[in-house]
Every structure is written in C-alpha cells, then in structure tokens.
Enzyme design. Structure first.
Site, PDB file in Angstrom:
ATOM      1  N   TYR A  56      54.068  44.031  45.518  1.00  0.00           N
ATOM      2  CA  TYR A  56      52.811  43.811  46.257  1.00  0.00           C
ATOM      3  C   TYR A  56      52.159  45.140  46.653  1.00  0.00           C
ATOM      4  O   TYR A  56      50.932  45.243  46.703  1.00  0.00           O
ATOM      5  CB  TYR A  56      53.064  42.901  47.471  1.00  0.00           C
ATOM      6  CG  TYR A  56      53.390  41.499  47.020  1.00  0.00           C
ATOM      7  CD1 TYR A  56      54.725  41.058  46.934  1.00  0.00           C
ATOM      8  CD2 TYR A  56      52.398  40.633  46.582  1.00  0.00           C
ATOM      9  CE1 TYR A  56      55.035  39.796  46.449  1.00  0.00           C
ATOM     10  CE2 TYR A  56      52.693  39.362  46.098  1.00  0.00           C
ATOM     11  CZ  TYR A  56      54.014  38.960  46.023  1.00  0.00           C
ATOM     12  OH  TYR A  56      54.313  37.717  45.524  1.00  0.00           O
ATOM     13  N   ARG A  59      50.048  46.041  43.727  1.00  0.00           N
ATOM     14  CA  ARG A  59      48.834  45.214  43.625  1.00  0.00           C
ATOM     15  C   ARG A  59      47.853  45.559  44.754  1.00  0.00           C
ATOM     16  O   ARG A  59      46.646  45.564  44.572  1.00  0.00           O
ATOM     17  CB  ARG A  59      49.219  43.731  43.646  1.00  0.00           C
ATOM     18  CG  ARG A  59      50.003  43.309  42.400  1.00  0.00           C
ATOM     19  CD  ARG A  59      50.464  41.874  42.498  1.00  0.00           C
ATOM     20  NE  ARG A  59      49.342  40.956  42.495  1.00  0.00           N
ATOM     21  CZ  ARG A  59      49.444  39.674  42.866  1.00  0.00           C
ATOM     22  NH1 ARG A  59      50.601  39.199  43.300  1.00  0.00           N
ATOM     23  NH2 ARG A  59      48.393  38.884  42.829  1.00  0.00           N
ATOM     24  N   ASN A  92      43.424  33.387  45.196  1.00  0.00           N
ATOM     25  CA  ASN A  92      43.593  34.819  44.978  1.00  0.00           C
ATOM     26  C   ASN A  92      43.939  35.537  46.282  1.00  0.00           C
ATOM     27  O   ASN A  92      43.500  35.123  47.359  1.00  0.00           O
ATOM     28  CB  ASN A  92      42.316  35.429  44.378  1.00  0.00           C
ATOM     29  CG  ASN A  92      41.968  34.793  43.046  1.00  0.00           C
ATOM     30  OD1 ASN A  92      42.830  34.187  42.400  1.00  0.00           O
ATOM     31  ND2 ASN A  92      40.709  34.881  42.647  1.00  0.00           N
ATOM     32  N   ASP A  94      43.448  38.924  46.405  1.00  0.00           N
ATOM     33  CA  ASP A  94      42.629  40.142  46.446  1.00  0.00           C
ATOM     34  C   ASP A  94      41.497  39.942  47.459  1.00  0.00           C
ATOM     35  O   ASP A  94      41.298  38.850  47.982  1.00  0.00           O
ATOM     36  CB  ASP A  94      42.077  40.472  45.031  1.00  0.00           C
ATOM     37  CG  ASP A  94      41.137  39.396  44.485  1.00  0.00           C
ATOM     38  OD1 ASP A  94      41.414  38.844  43.405  1.00  0.00           O
ATOM     39  OD2 ASP A  94      40.123  39.085  45.152  1.00  0.00           O
ATOM     40  N   HIS A 109      46.633  31.155  49.533  1.00  0.00           N
ATOM     41  CA  HIS A 109      47.904  31.784  49.140  1.00  0.00           C
ATOM     42  C   HIS A 109      48.121  33.120  49.838  1.00  0.00           C
ATOM     43  O   HIS A 109      48.965  33.908  49.409  1.00  0.00           O
ATOM     44  CB  HIS A 109      47.945  31.977  47.619  1.00  0.00           C
ATOM     45  CG  HIS A 109      48.103  30.688  46.867  1.00  0.00           C
ATOM     46  ND1 HIS A 109      47.942  30.598  45.502  1.00  0.00           N
ATOM     47  CD2 HIS A 109      48.399  29.424  47.282  1.00  0.00           C
ATOM     48  CE1 HIS A 109      48.141  29.339  45.117  1.00  0.00           C
ATOM     49  NE2 HIS A 109      48.405  28.610  46.176  1.00  0.00           N
ATOM     50  N   CYS A 117      54.981  39.541  60.341  1.00  0.00           N
ATOM     51  CA  CYS A 117      56.301  39.830  60.919  1.00  0.00           C
ATOM     52  C   CYS A 117      57.223  38.642  60.639  1.00  0.00           C
ATOM     53  O   CYS A 117      56.877  37.495  60.942  1.00  0.00           O
ATOM     54  CB  CYS A 117      56.163  40.049  62.432  1.00  0.00           C
ATOM     55  SG  CYS A 117      57.761  40.219  63.246  1.00  0.00           S
ATOM     56  N   CYS A 136      56.478  46.381  62.524  1.00  0.00           N
ATOM     57  CA  CYS A 136      55.482  45.377  62.924  1.00  0.00           C
ATOM     58  C   CYS A 136      54.926  45.788  64.293  1.00  0.00           C
ATOM     59  O   CYS A 136      55.602  46.491  65.065  1.00  0.00           O
ATOM     60  CB  CYS A 136      56.139  43.992  63.008  1.00  0.00           C
ATOM     61  SG  CYS A 136      57.568  43.955  64.102  1.00  0.00           S
ATOM     62  N   THR A 177      40.872  29.074  37.037  1.00  0.00           N
ATOM     63  CA  THR A 177      42.227  28.682  37.423  1.00  0.00           C
ATOM     64  C   THR A 177      42.793  27.742  36.375  1.00  0.00           C
ATOM     65  O   THR A 177      42.095  26.884  35.844  1.00  0.00           O
ATOM     66  CB  THR A 177      42.261  28.041  38.831  1.00  0.00           C
ATOM     67  OG1 THR A 177      43.622  27.733  39.176  1.00  0.00           O
ATOM     68  CG2 THR A 177      41.396  26.800  38.926  1.00  0.00           C
ATOM     69  N   ALA A 220      33.577  34.022  33.594  1.00  0.00           N
ATOM     70  CA  ALA A 220      33.023  33.710  34.916  1.00  0.00           C
ATOM     71  C   ALA A 220      31.799  34.567  35.227  1.00  0.00           C
ATOM     72  O   ALA A 220      30.830  34.096  35.837  1.00  0.00           O
ATOM     73  CB  ALA A 220      34.099  33.927  35.969  1.00  0.00           C
TER      74      ALA A 220
HETATM   75  N1  APR Z   1      36.417  34.001  33.300  1.00  0.00           N
HETATM   76  C1  APR Z   1      36.814  32.737  33.603  1.00  0.00           C
HETATM   77  N2  APR Z   1      38.106  32.320  33.531  1.00  0.00           N
HETATM   78  C2  APR Z   1      39.022  33.228  33.146  1.00  0.00           C
HETATM   79  C3  APR Z   1      38.687  34.565  32.814  1.00  0.00           C
HETATM   80  C4  APR Z   1      37.323  34.936  32.915  1.00  0.00           C
HETATM   81  N3  APR Z   1      36.906  36.182  32.609  1.00  0.00           N
HETATM   82  N4  APR Z   1      39.831  35.211  32.458  1.00  0.00           N
HETATM   83  C5  APR Z   1      40.834  34.322  32.563  1.00  0.00           C
HETATM   84  N5  APR Z   1      40.351  33.126  32.964  1.00  0.00           N
HETATM   85  C6  APR Z   1      41.089  31.881  33.204  1.00  0.00           C
HETATM   86  C7  APR Z   1      42.231  31.648  32.241  1.00  0.00           C
HETATM   87  O1  APR Z   1      41.782  30.926  31.105  1.00  0.00           O
HETATM   88  C8  APR Z   1      43.198  30.812  33.083  1.00  0.00           C
HETATM   89  O2  APR Z   1      42.963  29.423  32.878  1.00  0.00           O
HETATM   90  O3  APR Z   1      41.662  31.979  34.479  1.00  0.00           O
HETATM   91  C9  APR Z   1      42.835  31.163  34.523  1.00  0.00           C
HETATM   92  C10 APR Z   1      43.923  31.955  35.236  1.00  0.00           C
HETATM   93  O4  APR Z   1      45.058  31.145  35.315  1.00  0.00           O
HETATM   94  P1  APR Z   1      46.386  31.707  35.998  1.00  0.00           P
HETATM   95  O5  APR Z   1      46.700  33.040  35.411  1.00  0.00           O
HETATM   96  O6  APR Z   1      47.405  30.611  35.931  1.00  0.00           O
HETATM   97  O7  APR Z   1      45.964  31.980  37.522  1.00  0.00           O
HETATM   98  P2  APR Z   1      45.771  30.905  38.673  1.00  0.00           P
HETATM   99  O8  APR Z   1      45.319  29.579  38.122  1.00  0.00           O
HETATM  100  O9  APR Z   1      44.922  31.542  39.708  1.00  0.00           O
HETATM  101  O10 APR Z   1      47.265  30.745  39.259  1.00  0.00           O
HETATM  102  C11 APR Z   1      47.401  29.930  40.398  1.00  0.00           C
HETATM  103  O11 APR Z   1      49.724  30.516  40.525  1.00  0.00           O
HETATM  104  O12 APR Z   1      51.211  32.182  40.200  1.00  0.00           O
HETATM  105  C12 APR Z   1      50.577  31.452  41.174  1.00  0.00           C
HETATM  106  O13 APR Z   1      50.050  32.076  43.360  1.00  0.00           O
HETATM  107  C13 APR Z   1      49.727  32.336  42.036  1.00  0.00           C
HETATM  108  O14 APR Z   1      47.527  31.913  42.921  1.00  0.00           O
HETATM  109  C14 APR Z   1      48.309  31.882  41.739  1.00  0.00           C
HETATM  110  C15 APR Z   1      48.512  30.460  41.252  1.00  0.00           C
END
Ligand code: APR
Length: 231
Positions: A56, A59, A92, A94, A109, A117, A136, A177, A220
């Site tokens: 972390y 990141r 996310n 971030d 998340h 802490c 902490c 997602t 996106a």
């Molecule tokens: N524009 C739109 N979509 C995109 C782009 C982009 N430029 N790049 C990637 N993607 C899409 C991918 O096709 C994928 O379906 O974003 C999605 C990302 O999926 P994951 O990597 O699984 O991320 P996420 O869905 O946020 O994961 C959910 O899983 O690991 C845990 O806690 C972590 O919050 C996370 C959760």
C-alpha cells in the site's frame, strides 16, 4: 437532465486506468503480481505486516504522479449541474474523484490516503508511508497503524447509506468495474428491483453485464463524458 431525479454511480479500477493506475484483473493487473491472500486480507497482514504495508505504501506514493482523467472530471461536472440527488460510490482507494471535484462520494473499500489504528479503529489522514515506527495519534504506539483499506473477508463501508440510495435512485450507472466482487457487483440488481434504469460503461464485456439494461463499451475517458454530457 432527461428527467432523472436520483442518480447513483458506482466506479471501479477501470475509471482510473487511463490516469495510469493499474486495475486488478487485467493481464497486467495488480493480482497478477501479488496474491490477494498475501496483501489484501487480515490474515495476510497478521502473517507479514511489512509486505502489506509496502504494497500500500507503493500504491500511495504513486498518487503523487497521477492526475484525474476526463472520466473523473465528467462525473464531477455532472454532479455540479444535476439538480437531483447524486451519489458516487467508488470501489477505488485512490483520490482521483476528490481531486476532480466530486463531493457526494463514498469510498466503500477505504482510501490509500487514510490509516487506521488497529486498537481503537480511529482513522487519520496518511500522506506518506506507514513505517514500522509510525505511531497512531490515539495511542501513540508504533505498529498500531494499518492501511484504511477494506480487505477481503472484511465488511465494506457505508453499506446502509448505499442501499438506501439504491432503493431511491431512478438511474444506476456502473463504470470501469468487472462485476467480480460483491456486494458492489450486486448493486445493479438492487437498483433494478427498485425500477431504476441500469447502465454499464466499461472497456470490455463483464460477468454481470446481462443484469444491465444497456452496456456502453469503450474507454471511460470518452464514454463517461459522452453519456453524462447529454444527460
Ligand atoms: N475504461 C473503462 N473501463 C476500463 C478501462 C478503461 N480505460 N480499463 C479497464 N477497464 C475495465 C476492465 O474491462 C474491467 O472490467 O475496468 C474493469 C476493472 O476490473 P477489475 O480490475 O476487476 O477492478 P474492479 O472491478 O474495480 O475490482 C473490484 O476487487 O480486488 C478488489 O478491492 C478490489 O476494489 C477492487 C474490487
């Protein structure tokens, strides 16, 4: 504004991909380099806290070198213009939505820029690395700080508020997602059951795509401004 009165947006790692932050499940994803059980579970943290803090810390450091992209900005612009209820729920950790100007925002998340802490649960801003000597604010004890990140097998944050908003919304939009992780992957069903229109904006097809009324495939940075710009 196409007559919507209550909009809920869910974002995932894909909305930050074009800002240069890695997603999780792509071929170059974070879970290709790290085992979830080692860096994203309480058990992994108990087993090897230094490995988890480093994951972390790296990141968190990266946040200084990335910027919000057009998709983050389009959501903040829409929130400013929209005269109804708006809630942005992000998976996310971030800070790009905040930096783009989003206000009614929930990090279900957790957040890289906060630490917690392990004794009192108190949350405090965390800009730099969490080090073995980091203390902490509440107990002043080194070793008590963990990332304020919701790990697997832990309960996501703000769930009551999120479900209330899903029960009330008439438009639900999921962006970037993969629909792999619950409860977020089930939000579309909650919205649908309450009569909302459900839209997926994503680069690729996803596992729970059939649950959505409409899928808009593409990056996106293009698709979010296109969609929200005409809403
Ligand atoms: N524009 C739109 N979509 C995109 C782009 C982009 N430029 N790049 C990637 N993607 C899409 C991918 O096709 C994928 O379906 O974003 C999605 C990302 O999926 P994951 O990597 O699984 O991320 P996420 O869905 O946020 O994961 C959910 O899983 O690991 C845990 O806690 C972590 O919050 C996370 C959760």
């Amino acid at each position: 504004m196409a007559g919507y009165r209550s909009v809920v947006v869910l974002t995932g790692a894909g909305i930050s991909a074009e800002s240069g932050l890695r997603t999780f499940r792509a071929s170059d994803g974070l879970w290709e380099d790290h085992r979830i059980e080692d860096v994203a579970t309480p058990e992994g943290f108990a087993r090897n806290p230094a490995l988890v803090q480093d994951f972390y810390n790296q990141r968190r450091r990266q946040l200084a070198s990335v910027e919000p992209n057009a998709a983050h900005r389009a959501l903040a612009d829409f929130e400013r213009r929209f005269d109804g209820q708006f809630l942005l729920v992000t998976q996310n950790v971030d800070d790009l939505h905040e930096r783009a100007g989003s206000e009614n925002l929930l990090h279900m998340h957790g957040e890289l820029r906060q630490a917690r802490c392990v004794v009192t649960g108190e949350i405090a801003p965390q800009k730099g690395d969490i080090l073995p000597e980091s203390r902490c604010r509440c107990c002043g004890v080194a070793g008590n700080l963990r990332p304020h990140i919701v790990w697997f097998n832990e309960m996501p944050l703000y769930m009551d508020t999120i479900y209330d908003a899903l029960a009330d919304c008439d438009l639900f939009v999921a962006i970037g997602t993969s629909g792999n992780v619950y409860p977020a992957a089930g939000f579309v069903l909650e919205a649908k059951q309450n009569g909302a229109k459900t839209i997926l904006l994503n680069l690729d097809e996803v596992d729970n795509a059939s649950l959505f009324d409409q899928q808009i495939i593409g990056p996106a940075s293009l698709k979010v401004s296109e969609f929200f710009g005409h809403l």
